[in-house]
Design a protein around this motif. Structure first.
Motif, PDB file in Angstrom:
ATOM      1  N   THR A 107       0.665  -1.151   0.212  1.00 62.81           N
ATOM      2  CA  THR A 107       0.007   0.174   0.067  1.00 62.81           C
ATOM      3  C   THR A 107       1.011   1.281   0.014  1.00 62.81           C
ATOM      4  N   GLY A 108       0.153   2.292  -0.159  1.00 64.95           N
ATOM      5  CA  GLY A 108       0.779   3.514  -0.007  1.00 64.95           C
ATOM      6  C   GLY A 108       1.825   3.936  -1.446  1.00 64.95           C
ATOM      7  N   ILE A 109       2.959   4.929  -1.281  1.00 64.57           N
ATOM      8  CA  ILE A 109       3.608   5.200  -2.175  1.00 64.57           C
ATOM      9  C   ILE A 109       4.798   4.445  -2.641  1.00 64.57           C
ATOM     10  N   LEU A 110       4.995   3.200  -1.653  1.00 71.18           N
ATOM     11  CA  LEU A 110       6.052   2.342  -1.750  1.00 71.18           C
ATOM     12  C   LEU A 110       5.302   1.066  -2.779  1.00 71.18           C
ATOM     13  N   ARG A 111       3.970   1.186  -3.200  1.00 73.37           N
ATOM     14  CA  ARG A 111       3.558   0.048  -3.621  1.00 73.37           C
ATOM     15  C   ARG A 111       3.750  -0.064  -5.188  1.00 73.37           C
ATOM     16  N   VAL A 112       4.133  -1.346  -5.515  1.00 73.99           N
ATOM     17  CA  VAL A 112       4.685  -1.622  -6.928  1.00 73.99           C
ATOM     18  C   VAL A 112       3.426  -2.054  -7.566  1.00 73.99           C
ATOM     19  N   PRO A 113       2.837  -1.955  -8.439  1.00 74.79           N
ATOM     20  CA  PRO A 113       1.693  -2.604  -9.119  1.00 74.79           C
ATOM     21  C   PRO A 113       1.948  -3.678  -9.877  1.00 74.79           C
ATOM     22  N   PRO A 114       1.196  -4.786  -9.637  1.00 78.01           N
ATOM     23  CA  PRO A 114       1.354  -5.981 -10.649  1.00 78.01           C
ATOM     24  C   PRO A 114       1.382  -5.642 -11.958  1.00 78.01           C
ATOM     25  N   VAL A 115       1.662  -6.536 -12.935  1.00 79.22           N
ATOM     26  CA  VAL A 115       1.833  -6.278 -14.404  1.00 79.22           C
ATOM     27  C   VAL A 115       0.479  -6.026 -14.995  1.00 79.22           C
ATOM     28  N   SER A 116      -0.616  -6.950 -14.235  1.00 79.76           N
ATOM     29  CA  SER A 116      -1.969  -6.796 -14.579  1.00 79.76           C
ATOM     30  C   SER A 116      -2.606  -5.308 -14.644  1.00 79.76           C
TER      31      SER A 116
END
Length: 403
Positions: free
Chosen positions: A3-12
């Motif tokens: 969560t938050g600013i450090l979240r790396v979204p999955p490719v999907s």
């Protein structure tokens, strides 16, 4: 990390690379980076550089976590990784340039070329070792034994790229052959087999670690050769602007020799800017060394985050942090005895330390699924059948005579 600013979204959750995302996401941080490179070679631009840096951070992070370069193929995840690392370097390099008080100066240009601020800014943007720039004068570049003629130099580099692509693929295949049912899929697995006794387990994991180290070495050499070809043939750069990237790392007789000179120095300045200078200003030489390697740990953690968001941060920070501890121990040995670490004992010490903590490093990559990352040579490797046969036989021998 979810969560938050450090979240790396999955490719999907990312947007695919197309004309719109290229113009709206990829191009803005690249142009901003070039603008700062232009400003840092001009006088009296420091305040403007300071004002631009937060924008570059925002644009680089936005691009790194938003665009998908894989085209839906999970085995091409390394494309997303490479782009994220480039954006990370943009942020750290511009951070250094932001606070420089004096303009950077270029003292080596291609033979016959005329000085040009625009061309100099482009060279600074892509010249991550600073070859020909005043900020890299303290760096030691490996001696060059390649042909001096431009035609023969180009031929040599082309053959080198082909050779190292084969070497990279061969050792990549070897590492995956130890556990093809888990290493060849994106979810990954540990290199430490819990079903084996401790000694056999670490002999096996060390064989995997050495295979991956050789694969990474060959991959970096191959990519550098390709970049060299591009620079010399397309941009008409002088071969002297592309000194060798490695200096026989297997001949290192200390950790300082290995990491400070013989291993590639492509991201040295990035690591020093990120951690070496801040900690060094507080804790002196030990802080400089530790901070630089922690910066390297953060850099390599980006690889893990892009591969698998569930892999812990500690594995990269620990393994690279212990490399710093080893160099500090060498410094302490020299301080106490008056002798430098070296000779065959120094070589044995360096390789043992690299192998011990290299196991931790490669295990992190394995659990993140890095072994499954594909390259263009995987399916066509002429050595795949031979390598698979010998590695499977060796693995079977270890299991049969486990001790």
């Amino acid at each position: 990390m979810s969560t938050g600013i450090l979240r790396v979204p999955p490719v999907s959750e990312r947007v695919p690379l197309n004309t719109y995302t290229l113009l709206a996401y990829v191009l803005p941080p690249c142009l901003s980076y070039y603008v700062v490179a232009l400003l840092v070679i001009l006088p009296r631009t420091r305040m403007l550089r300071i004002a631009l840096w937060p924008l570059i951070v925002l644009l680089a992070v936005r691009a790194a976590v938003s665009v998908d370069f894989t085209g839906g193929d999970p085995l091409l995840i390394y494309l997303n990784i490479n782009f994220a690392l480039i954006m990370f370097c943009f942020v750290i390099r511009t951070l250094e340039w932001t606070f420089l008080r004096e303009p950077l100066e270029r003292y080596v240009r291609p033979t016959g070329s005329s000085p040009s601020i625009l061309v100099d800014a482009l060279d600074l943007s892509t010249n991550i070792r600073g070859v020909g720039w005043n900020w890299s004068k303290s760096l030691r570049f490996p001696g060059d034994t390649r042909p001096t003629s431009c035609i023969w130099f180009t031929t040599y580099v082309l053959l080198s790229a082909l050779y190292y692509s084969f070497v990279c693929d061969t050792f990549h295949v070897a590492a995956r052959a130890f556990s093809p049912e888990t290493f060849a899929i994106p979810s990954g697995d540990t290199i430490f087999d819990p079903t084996l006794p401790p000694l056999t387990r670490y002999v096996r994991s060390s064989a995997i670690t050495i295979s991956m180290a050789l694969s990474i070495y060959a991959a970096l050499q191959m990519m550098y050769d390709i970049a060299t070809l591009f620079g010399v043939t397309v941009f008409q750069q002088d071969p002297v602007q592309w000194p060798p990237v490695f200096d026989k790392p297997w001949r290192a007789d200390s950790l300082r020799d290995f990491w400070g000179y013989r291993w590639h120095q492509l991201f040295r300045r990035t690591f020093v800017t990120l951690g070496g200078w801040p900690l060094g200003s507080v804790f002196g030489h030990a802080g400089y060394v530790l901070g630089s390697f922690l910066g390297s740990g953060i850099f390599h953690n980006i690889v893990l985050l892009m591969l698998n968001r569930s892999v812990e941060w500690w594995c990269m920070l620990l393994s690279f942090g212990m490399m710093a501890v080893g160099i500090i121990l060498e410094h302490a040995f020299t301080w106490m005895t008056g002798r430098q670490v070296g000779g065959w004992i120094g070589r044995l010490w360096a390789m043992a330390w690299l192998l011990i903590w290299g196991n931790v490093m490669v295990d992190g990559f394995g659990r993140a699924g890095m072994f499954a990352s594909s390259n263009v040579f995987d399916t066509a490797s002429p050595a795949k059948g031979i390598v698979d046969t010998y590695v499977i036989a060796f693995d079977g021998w270890l299991r049969k005579f486990a001790w």
